[in-house]
Design an enzyme around this catalytic site. Structure first.
Site, PDB file in Angstrom:
ATOM      1  N   LYS A   9       1.282  -0.942  -0.348  1.00 41.13           N
ATOM      2  CA  LYS A   9      -0.446  -0.212   0.254  1.00 41.13           C
ATOM      3  C   LYS A   9       1.108   1.656   0.206  1.00 41.13           C
ATOM      4  CE  LYS A   9      -3.839   2.573   2.186  1.00 41.13           C
ATOM      5  NZ  LYS A   9      -2.976   3.499   2.477  1.00 41.13           N
TER       6      LYS A   9
ATOM      7  N   GLY B 280       4.492   1.761  11.750  1.00 40.06           N
ATOM      8  CA  GLY B 280       3.940   3.056  11.644  1.00 40.06           C
ATOM      9  C   GLY B 280       3.179   3.024  13.216  1.00 40.06           C
ATOM     10  N   SER B 281       2.594   4.102  13.822  1.00 39.73           N
ATOM     11  CA  SER B 281       1.618   4.564  14.471  1.00 39.73           C
ATOM     12  C   SER B 281       1.251   3.225  15.526  1.00 39.73           C
ATOM     13  CB  SER B 281       0.984   4.955  14.571  1.00 39.73           C
ATOM     14  OG  SER B 281      -0.684   4.974  13.798  1.00 39.73           O
ATOM     15  N   ARG B 282       1.047   3.112  16.796  1.00 39.39           N
ATOM     16  CA  ARG B 282       0.169   2.213  17.654  1.00 39.39           C
ATOM     17  C   ARG B 282      -0.961   1.967  17.204  1.00 39.39           C
ATOM     18  NH1 ARG B 282       0.178   1.602  24.282  1.00 39.39           N
ATOM     19  NH2 ARG B 282       2.136   2.489  24.202  1.00 39.39           N
TER      20      ARG B 282
ATOM     21  N   GLY C 126      -2.586   2.515  14.271  1.00 38.76           N
ATOM     22  CA  GLY C 126      -2.701   2.646  12.796  1.00 38.76           C
ATOM     23  C   GLY C 126      -2.646   0.978  12.989  1.00 38.76           C
ATOM     24  N   GLY C 127      -1.676   0.675  13.693  1.00 37.86           N
ATOM     25  CA  GLY C 127      -1.228  -1.146  13.806  1.00 37.86           C
ATOM     26  C   GLY C 127      -2.193  -2.180  14.516  1.00 37.86           C
TER      27      GLY C 127
ATOM     28  N   GLU D  59       4.955  -2.757  13.756  1.00 40.97           N
ATOM     29  CA  GLU D  59       6.112  -2.492  14.211  1.00 40.97           C
ATOM     30  C   GLU D  59       5.633  -1.005  14.783  1.00 40.97           C
ATOM     31  OE1 GLU D  59       9.982  -0.963  12.737  1.00 40.97           O
ATOM     32  OE2 GLU D  59       9.380  -0.187  14.647  1.00 40.97           O
TER      33      GLU D  59
ATOM     34  N   CYS E 224      11.927   5.321  15.013  1.00 43.66           N
ATOM     35  CA  CYS E 224      11.545   4.550  16.450  1.00 43.66           C
ATOM     36  C   CYS E 224      12.514   3.748  17.530  1.00 43.66           C
ATOM     37  CB  CYS E 224      11.206   3.034  15.685  1.00 43.66           C
ATOM     38  SG  CYS E 224      11.116   2.622  13.750  1.00 43.66           S
TER      39      CYS E 224
ATOM     40  N   GLU F  61       5.288   7.566  23.311  1.00 45.89           N
ATOM     41  CA  GLU F  61       6.580   8.637  22.489  1.00 45.89           C
ATOM     42  C   GLU F  61       5.403   9.326  22.014  1.00 45.89           C
ATOM     43  OE1 GLU F  61       7.570   5.872  18.551  1.00 45.89           O
ATOM     44  OE2 GLU F  61       5.791   5.902  18.326  1.00 45.89           O
TER      45      GLU F  61
END
Lengths: 532, 532
Positions: free
Chosen positions: B189, B246-248, B250-251, B270, B307, B395
């Site tokens: 994507k 990416g972001s938390r 999003g994950g 991650e 990260c 974060e």
């Protein structure tokens, strides 16, 4: 009063000590009659469960770093202690499970063999997966640091055993053996269908731990009531992975609890499988009666109570296929129901059989004979067209199977591609079927964990190449196996050590390789002592 | 009209072909000013996405069985094709990401180096994990069948790249390289923050596929709008695993979609990490200014957009600790904000900094200077007592860090044991700290994937021993890594072949070992050609 070490006391065993549960009690029942048998078992309350988990977390601090040799000695000692109580364990297991003595005696051998295999695996240490990329101080544009990787054990593991293998898939079964081999303490939730068998085995494990000077909390056996108790165990933040063998509903419930934790944990649930068997046309050119006999033998073995029971058999339409179905039907019609593990399992079987009877376009081929006494329902054979296979795609745990009639390899491949994940797929094959088989292989690989040719799926070898796993819902995690030496990898994860001083490096990743391990150095594998 | 192969056209690349999206369009923006840049990018609709996934599923049928040599050639060709367009790719990435040209040029090298490492890994074939337990026809009481195990690729993989590494963690980054090396087609994507960079890299991959005669569907690059598009990709039954950086939020969203599928699939997300650094007392006996300078260098590198940025630094209370904090504060106070990747990221950073300012018992040590122009917020240093570390455990993506003052190793160990899972932990250490470090090591192992001594966590080596992973929420699956050669194992699962006739056995598990692989025979490892 002095009691024999092999006497069932009705207790849990928490960190080596007998604990009488204070949250009520239950009786074990005989599989044969459903009658209560002595003694009464106390059920632990949640504080008592907490003590077991706390002891496991405590033990982890030292157990995780035990040497390969010490861990192997512990596993070997468990096998010896189980053998020392073999007669009592088998006797109790016969009473509680209704399985025949010969079968259970064999299962002791399977259990101790499995423990010894994991002792070897632990001693070899290849599961530690050591990788070393030495420092490159002169590399440009930037030097490379010293990097070392090993697998570390996840932490205390909760094990939920199965009723159908009260030894090999229960208290000291494959999940327990592989978790202990990998350095994880284990808390076994005792199975309510064989609490006494569980207690005897647990006592053997506890003796082995004491004898090999392992921390007592390395193993506990906890009897508790119902789902709340299991949920509390899986939810505990000190529990870091779960092994489960049982029903789909049970496995899914545990997966959900594990995923809702603040820190989700891996769940290895082996849940349900109907194990498709594909009879290719060439295989029917030979001994059709022999093939049918082997099929019905696998179907009715152990009252059909195997995860690998052949529940779905794809047979070509046409005359030779008809002959096979007729022969199998005749044999099922003569087969006598054997005692099932529990009254509840026998009832669930009856419901499943009735559901099939009420399903459109499912034809009953044969009804066997109910056995003499309760809990011995008749084996059953049904038949359906391949276009209707979706209607029967559900596990009926027991000696029930459905023949699926297919019309050519295209239809067969489509039907197989659409089925849910399974533990096994079996191909009945003659060399003339080579093109069909070549076409089916990738379809089967996509759907199952083990592919067999010209055999039957019941009977799972404990060895290095075995896979007892498969895509969901056969298991909750297809990336592994619950039987065989690869199972140890379920309970570990990698950690990298960058520029860690020699005096602090774990044994496994030291330059001088004190454990003589196989290692990957700069990407190239070198053999350890036990691989040479 | 003839266009240079390295020109950005504003298209997706589906199975080797440029596809103009028909669900609206977007412009890329410069990181520096947020202004639109040419060309307009078409967004795919869900039917166009479906075509990409269908092509991947189609390609899988042949790609999964490509030989180690052919797969290695493909990965090598991708590296070459990226190098051929290096200038255009770097130029476009500078425009879209705002990262300096030198950094992006280095990132091309990292990306191609990573592809070549996975080419080597594919050629070696150790990830196939071949195990053979030969038949024992004379064994009693029952013969052993012939059993062979290999790892098979899971199937098409969806990759969601990161904005902070537009090359090494994006279109042809580590997830793509490891999935392709493992035999899985990839659907990337395209990241909306660098669509043109993505398109150029995707075109290089497509050229490499054509040149090495891979099935075209082995790789697609799809640009689509918003969450619905991503959800459709993850939900597609033909997609069998997901890589995400990416972001938390999003994950977690992707994990949920994957778990709700009829057949859940693995997600390797991650997500977030604040990478604790522990300064032990002995480390402050040396060059405190040098240590502080290295810290602030790591913190402000790349505008803090790593990260592995050191977000939490544990420093002892007392005078020498104070000196370190003062020195770090002075350097942060002089540091100038660098251009962040997108206006949204700069805004999120500002919100995170404001949240910290509004948090009780958090003391602002220093504010740096905002850079010249928009999207260049000032670096920030805060301080908190170890007893309050829970208040700052989140974060703030960018150059923000919190010093945590601890009072003795007991408090330090407790605070570290309670933190969320992290990618890294770093220990600043002198030999006099050996006892403290020994005590902390198991605590850190439990919480992180990589432990560094006397370095800084930014900068992740691509090699065999690296672990870029860690317990939740650093990642969604701690059992693996997204950087380094072990990453290939994320996209495979074991299958066992029992008594499969020679003529049907996959190459990897044949007796004559045509690929010259390392294999485990009866549990003992033997080396393949490339390991000897």
């Amino acid at each position: 009063m002095s009691v024999s070490p092999a006497e069932v006391l009705g207790v849990s065993i928490v960190a080596g000590k007998d604990v009488i549960g204070s949250a009520g009690s239950v009786r074990a029942r005989t599989a044969a009659t459903g009658e209560d048998v002595e003694p009464t078992f106390g059920l632990l309350d949640l504080d008592q469960l907490d003590a077991a988990v706390a002891a496991a977390a405590d033990a982890f601090a030292t157990y995780r770093e035990t040497s390969p040799g010490r861990r192997a000695a512990f596993l070997e000692a468990i096998a010896e202690e189980i053998e020392a109580d073999r007669d009592q364990i088998v006797g109790r297991a016969v009473l509680e499970s209704g399985l025949p003595e010969a079968r259970l005696s064999g299962e002791v051998g399977r259990t101790t063999g499995q423990l010894r295999m994991f002792a070897d695996v632990a001693a070899q240490g290849d599961h530690l997966g050591v990788r070393i990329d030495p420092a490159l101080p002169d590399r440009t544009p930037a030097p490379r640091p010293d990097l070392r990787q090993r697998m570390i054990p996840l932490g205390p593991v909760a094990v939920f055993g199965a009723s159908n293998f009260p030894l090999a898939f229960s208290t000291a079964g494959g999940d327990t053996a592989s978790a202990l081999a990998g350095g994880c303490p284990v808390v076994v939730k005792g199975h309510p269908a064989h609490p006494g068998t569980g207690e005897l085995v647990a006592r053997a494990v506890a003796r082995a731990a004491a004898r090999t000077r392992m921390p007592a909390g390395v193993f506990s056996f906890v009897l508790g009531a119902g789902n709340e108790f299991g949920r509390a165990l899986v939810s505990d933040p000190r529990i870091r992975a779960v092994g489960f063998t049982g029903s789909r509903a049970g496995g899914q419930a545990i997966v959900e609890v594990a995923q809702r934790r603040r820190e989700p944990i891996p769940v290895y649930a082996e849940m349900s499988s109907i194990n498709p068997v594909v009879v290719l046309p060439g295989a029917l050119d030979g001994d059709v009666d022999g093939l049918a006999s082997a099929y019905v033998g696998s179907l009715t073995l152990g009252a059909g109570q195997f995860c690998t029971n052949p529940g779905l058999v794809f047979v070509p339409t046409g005359d030779t296929g008809d002959r096979f179905v007729t022969a199998a039907g005749r044999l099922v019609g003569e087969a006598i129901g054997q005692l099932m593990l529990t009254p509840e399992i026998a009832e669930a079987y009856a419901r499943g059989v009735a559901d099939l009877a009420a399903t459109d376009d499912v034809r009953r081929v044969a009804d066997g004979l109910a056995g003499d006494g309760p809990g011995r329902p008749a084996p059953v054979l049904n038949e359906v067209a391949a276009s209707d296979v979706g209607r029967v795609e559900r596990e009926v745990f027991g000696a029930s199977s459905v023949v699926v009639r297919y019309d050519g390899v295209d239809q067969l491949a489509s039907a197989l591609a659409a089925i849910e994940g399974q533990l096994t797929a079996t191909v009945q094959y003659a060399p003339s079927d080579v093109e069909e088989a070549r076409r089916l292989l990738p379809v089967l690989e996509d759907r199952v964990g083990r592919i067999l040719f010209n055999g039957w799926p019941t009977g799972v070898e404990v060895c290095h190449a075995m896979v007892h796993g498969g895509p969901y819902p056969a298991t909750s995690d297809a990336r592994t196996t619950s039987v065989g030496s690869l199972a140890i990898e379920r309970f570990q994860r990698p950690v990298c050590y960058q520029d860690v001083p020699d005096e602090l490096l774990p044994q496994a990743v030291r330059d001088d390789n004190p454990w003589a391990l196989s290692r990957r150095i700069d990407g190239t594998l070198s053999l350890g002592e036990r691989d040479r």
